[in-house]
Design a protein around this motif. Structure first.
Motif, PDB file in Angstrom:
ATOM      1  N   ASN A   1      -2.495 108.909  -5.206  1.00 22.85           N
ATOM      2  CA  ASN A   1      -1.329 109.725  -4.854  1.00 22.85           C
ATOM      3  C   ASN A   1      -1.559 110.518  -3.573  1.00 22.85           C
ATOM      4  OD1 ASN A   1       0.233 108.914  -7.067  1.00 22.85           O
ATOM      5  ND2 ASN A   1      -0.684 110.473  -8.395  1.00 22.85           N
ATOM      6  N   GLY A   2      -2.240 109.897  -2.612  1.00 27.26           N
ATOM      7  CA  GLY A   2      -2.455 110.562  -1.343  1.00 27.26           C
ATOM      8  C   GLY A   2      -1.177 110.736  -0.545  1.00 27.26           C
ATOM      9  N   HIS A   3      -0.185 109.846  -0.770  1.00 25.77           N
ATOM     10  CA  HIS A   3       1.077 110.000  -0.053  1.00 25.77           C
ATOM     11  C   HIS A   3       1.821 111.254  -0.495  1.00 25.77           C
ATOM     12  CE1 HIS A   3       1.699 107.752  -3.740  1.00 25.77           C
ATOM     13  NE2 HIS A   3       2.998 107.963  -3.679  1.00 25.77           N
ATOM     14  N   HIS A   4       1.588 111.689  -1.746  1.00 22.80           N
ATOM     15  CA  HIS A   4       2.170 112.958  -2.189  1.00 22.80           C
ATOM     16  C   HIS A   4       1.542 114.132  -1.445  1.00 22.80           C
ATOM     17  CE1 HIS A   4       3.264 110.971  -6.306  1.00 22.80           C
ATOM     18  NE2 HIS A   4       3.979 110.519  -5.292  1.00 22.80           N
ATOM     19  N   LEU A   5       0.238 114.048  -1.197  1.00 19.49           N
ATOM     20  CA  LEU A   5      -0.433 115.113  -0.448  1.00 19.49           C
ATOM     21  C   LEU A   5       0.048 115.152   1.006  1.00 19.49           C
ATOM     22  CD1 LEU A   5      -4.097 114.733  -1.785  1.00 19.49           C
ATOM     23  CD2 LEU A   5      -2.355 116.372  -2.487  1.00 19.49           C
ATOM     24  N   LEU A   6       0.363 113.986   1.562  1.00 24.63           N
ATOM     25  CA  LEU A   6       0.899 113.961   2.929  1.00 24.63           C
ATOM     26  C   LEU A   6       2.263 114.643   2.998  1.00 24.63           C
ATOM     27  CD1 LEU A   6      -0.046 110.309   3.976  1.00 24.63           C
ATOM     28  CD2 LEU A   6      -1.161 112.424   4.688  1.00 24.63           C
ATOM     29  N   ILE A   7       3.085 114.406   1.988  1.00 19.19           N
ATOM     30  CA  ILE A   7       4.390 115.075   1.950  1.00 19.19           C
ATOM     31  C   ILE A   7       4.209 116.572   1.720  1.00 19.19           C
ATOM     32  CG2 ILE A   7       6.591 115.189   0.712  1.00 19.19           C
ATOM     33  CD1 ILE A   7       6.320 112.222   0.141  1.00 19.19           C
ATOM     34  N   ASP A   8       3.224 116.956   0.886  1.00 18.43           N
ATOM     35  CA  ASP A   8       2.924 118.381   0.705  1.00 18.43           C
ATOM     36  C   ASP A   8       2.508 119.027   2.019  1.00 18.43           C
ATOM     37  OD1 ASP A   8       3.515 118.377  -1.955  1.00 18.43           O
ATOM     38  OD2 ASP A   8       1.454 118.097  -2.635  1.00 18.43           O
ATOM     39  N   GLY A   9       1.855 118.234   2.885  1.00 20.57           N
ATOM     40  CA  GLY A   9       1.424 118.782   4.168  1.00 20.57           C
ATOM     41  C   GLY A   9       2.597 119.254   5.007  1.00 20.57           C
ATOM     42  N   ILE A  10       3.658 118.450   5.095  1.00 20.40           N
ATOM     43  CA  ILE A  10       4.820 118.876   5.876  1.00 20.40           C
ATOM     44  C   ILE A  10       5.591 119.957   5.144  1.00 20.40           C
ATOM     45  CG2 ILE A  10       6.401 117.135   4.939  1.00 20.40           C
ATOM     46  CD1 ILE A  10       6.194 118.435   8.574  1.00 20.40           C
ATOM     47  N   PHE A  11       5.516 119.990   3.820  1.00 18.67           N
ATOM     48  CA  PHE A  11       6.221 121.021   3.048  1.00 18.67           C
ATOM     49  C   PHE A  11       5.600 122.399   3.273  1.00 18.67           C
ATOM     50  CE2 PHE A  11       6.831 123.517  -0.816  1.00 18.67           C
ATOM     51  CZ  PHE A  11       8.210 123.509  -0.914  1.00 18.67           C
ATOM     52  N   TYR A  12       4.254 122.449   3.201  1.00 20.09           N
ATOM     53  CA  TYR A  12       3.568 123.731   3.363  1.00 20.09           C
ATOM     54  C   TYR A  12       3.284 124.068   4.828  1.00 20.09           C
ATOM     55  CZ  TYR A  12       2.858 123.764  -1.670  1.00 20.09           C
ATOM     56  OH  TYR A  12       3.059 123.786  -3.030  1.00 20.09           O
ATOM     57  N   SER A  13       3.694 123.200   5.745  1.00 20.10           N
ATOM     58  CA  SER A  13       3.483 123.516   7.155  1.00 20.10           C
ATOM     59  C   SER A  13       4.309 124.716   7.594  1.00 20.10           C
ATOM     60  CB  SER A  13       3.835 122.298   8.022  1.00 20.10           C
ATOM     61  OG  SER A  13       5.228 122.023   7.969  1.00 20.10           O
ATOM     62  N   TYR A  14       5.401 124.983   6.889  1.00 19.11           N
ATOM     63  CA  TYR A  14       6.233 126.127   7.264  1.00 19.11           C
ATOM     64  C   TYR A  14       5.580 127.453   6.890  1.00 19.11           C
ATOM     65  CZ  TYR A  14       9.906 122.792   8.272  1.00 19.11           C
ATOM     66  OH  TYR A  14      10.629 121.751   8.822  1.00 19.11           O
ATOM     67  N   ASN A  15       4.601 127.431   5.981  1.00 16.94           N
ATOM     68  CA  ASN A  15       3.850 128.653   5.702  1.00 16.94           C
ATOM     69  C   ASN A  15       2.883 128.984   6.828  1.00 16.94           C
ATOM     70  OD1 ASN A  15       5.146 128.801   3.221  1.00 16.94           O
ATOM     71  ND2 ASN A  15       3.510 127.686   2.151  1.00 16.94           N
ATOM     72  N   LEU A  16       2.381 127.957   7.521  1.00 17.74           N
ATOM     73  CA  LEU A  16       1.425 128.166   8.603  1.00 17.74           C
ATOM     74  C   LEU A  16       2.099 128.201   9.969  1.00 17.74           C
ATOM     75  CD1 LEU A  16      -1.365 125.721   7.344  1.00 17.74           C
ATOM     76  CD2 LEU A  16      -1.292 128.195   7.083  1.00 17.74           C
ATOM     77  N   ILE A  17       3.160 127.423  10.123  1.00 14.95           N
ATOM     78  CA  ILE A  17       3.868 127.350  11.416  1.00 14.95           C
ATOM     79  C   ILE A  17       5.317 127.746  11.168  1.00 14.95           C
ATOM     80  CG2 ILE A  17       4.267 125.947  13.469  1.00 14.95           C
ATOM     81  CD1 ILE A  17       2.273 123.929  12.358  1.00 14.95           C
ATOM     82  N   PRO A  18       5.673 129.004  11.305  1.00 14.84           N
ATOM     83  CA  PRO A  18       7.078 129.401  11.119  1.00 14.84           C
ATOM     84  C   PRO A  18       7.986 128.743  12.150  1.00 14.84           C
ATOM     85  CG  PRO A  18       5.605 131.315  11.047  1.00 14.84           C
ATOM     86  CD  PRO A  18       4.785 130.161  11.521  1.00 14.84           C
ATOM     87  N   ILE A  19       9.256 128.679  11.807  1.00 17.07           N
ATOM     88  CA  ILE A  19      10.209 128.004  12.685  1.00 17.07           C
ATOM     89  C   ILE A  19      10.384 128.761  13.995  1.00 17.07           C
ATOM     90  CG2 ILE A  19      12.567 127.105  12.842  1.00 17.07           C
ATOM     91  CD1 ILE A  19      12.669 126.929   9.877  1.00 17.07           C
ATOM     92  N   GLU A  20      10.348 130.079  13.927  1.00 17.19           N
ATOM     93  CA  GLU A  20      10.695 130.873  15.110  1.00 17.19           C
ATOM     94  C   GLU A  20       9.549 131.057  16.086  1.00 17.19           C
ATOM     95  OE1 GLU A  20       9.154 133.605  11.953  1.00 17.19           O
ATOM     96  OE2 GLU A  20      10.581 131.943  12.053  1.00 17.19           O
ATOM     97  N   THR A  21       8.330 130.605  15.753  1.00 18.51           N
ATOM     98  CA  THR A  21       7.173 130.816  16.627  1.00 18.51           C
ATOM     99  C   THR A  21       6.914 129.569  17.468  1.00 18.51           C
ATOM    100  OG1 THR A  21       5.647 130.060  14.905  1.00 18.51           O
ATOM    101  CG2 THR A  21       6.124 132.425  15.007  1.00 18.51           C
ATOM    102  N   PHE A  22       6.245 129.775  18.601  1.00 19.04           N
ATOM    103  CA  PHE A  22       5.883 128.688  19.495  1.00 19.04           C
ATOM    104  C   PHE A  22       4.394 128.388  19.357  1.00 19.04           C
ATOM    105  CE2 PHE A  22       9.762 130.258  21.439  1.00 19.04           C
ATOM    106  CZ  PHE A  22      10.409 129.079  21.784  1.00 19.04           C
ATOM    107  N   ILE A  23       3.984 127.205  19.833  1.00 22.72           N
ATOM    108  CA  ILE A  23       2.591 126.778  19.727  1.00 22.72           C
ATOM    109  C   ILE A  23       1.765 127.494  20.790  1.00 22.72           C
ATOM    110  CG2 ILE A  23       1.026 124.804  19.805  1.00 22.72           C
ATOM    111  CD1 ILE A  23       3.351 123.031  19.027  1.00 22.72           C
ATOM    112  N   PRO A  24       0.665 128.142  20.416  1.00 23.27           N
ATOM    113  CA  PRO A  24      -0.165 128.835  21.415  1.00 23.27           C
ATOM    114  C   PRO A  24      -1.085 127.872  22.156  1.00 23.27           C
ATOM    115  CG  PRO A  24      -1.060 129.187  19.227  1.00 23.27           C
ATOM    116  CD  PRO A  24       0.197 128.384  19.037  1.00 23.27           C
TER     117      PRO A  24
END
Length: 259
Positions: A137-160
């Motif tokens: 079920n590694g494909h589930h972990l890949l989908i979790d990666g994009i799901f939890y990416s918003y906790n680390l990379i908010p929408i309103e911030t830019f890449i440093p």
């Protein structure tokens, strides 16, 4: 529900949809040609619709920087999926090392999933790695990666990008990828090196024997036997490869979010 379908929420939904769709453009398994494009778009849309309830979008300002936010979201999705694809490509690189020693380097095959040429042994290992990824079920972990990416990379911030930490992180990920590829190839390459040494000794001891005629089928036979013997080792290395892939994705998202 009215807030979800309001006009003001559409730009935020579009930002999330761009990140998810770009993520599936380069992500292993989901980015292959064998998966229809309407399925990718529909899956991205409904996954974005589900995640829209859980992401705080109150800090997103719709102003002149909105276009740059769209570009940033596309870059985040593309780069996170691409780093996962690069790490997983270590399997095909290891197969290329093995094929070069086996004599199969001139016989590449067309990968129907990506449309690119790949070595025979590398394609064999790659299919095993993908099946192993699906079985755990590694494909589930890949989908979790994009799901939890918003906790680390908010929408309103830019890449440093002002510091070189992201470049150093990507270079370190390349080093890990080549190291695992070397670890996967070294048992077979080592056995074939011993076969070459033995054939050299035989050529000096028995000059009448044509080692070029005997050497090619002998090296292919030894390679198949070695692959059968070391197959359990490859599964352990592929497991380590998946762990590095998930850790690399998380580390890259932390750098993008400035954590």
């Amino acid at each position: 529900m009215l807030d979800i379908i309001s006009i003001n929420s559409i730009p935020v939904f579009l930002l999330m949809f761009v990140r998810v769709a770009a993520f599936f453009v380069t992500l292993p398994l989901f980015s292959y040609r064998t998966i229809p494009t309407p399925f990718k778009i529909g899956f991205s849309f409904f996954l974005t619709f589900i995640m829209f309830y859980t992401v705080d979008s109150s800090a997103v300002a719709i102003d002149e920087f909105y276009l740059f936010l769209l570009v940033k979201e596309a870059l985040v999705g593309l780069l996170i999926g691409l780093i996962a694809y690069i790490i997983l490509s270590a399997v095909q690189i290891a197969g290329g090392f093995i094929d070069f020693q086996m004599g199969f380097a001139i016989a590449n095959v067309m990968d129907p999933q990506t449309g690119a040429q790949s070595p025979l042994t590398g394609q064999y290992f790659y299919i095993i790695a993908l099946l192993f990824l699906l079985s755990v079920n590694g494909h589930h972990l890949l989908i979790d990666g994009i799901f939890y990416s918003y906790n680390l990379i908010p929408i309103e911030t830019f890449i440093p990008f002002h510091d070189g930490s992201i470049v150093e992180f990507v270079i370190d990920a390349f080093n890990k990828m080549f190291l695992i590829a070397f670890q996967m190839a070294i048992p077979i390459v080592g056995c074939l090196f011993l076969v070459d040494v033995a054939l050299g000794i035989i050529a000096r001891a028995v000059p009448q024997l044509n080692v070029f005629v005997v050497g090619l089928p002998l090296k292919i036979f030894v390679s198949f036997v070695a692959i059968l013997v070391f197959l359990a080792l490859y599964i352990a290395l592929v497991k380590s490869l998946f762990e590095i892939m998930f850790e690399t994705m998380q580390g890259l998202m932390q750098l993008f979010g400035g954590v």
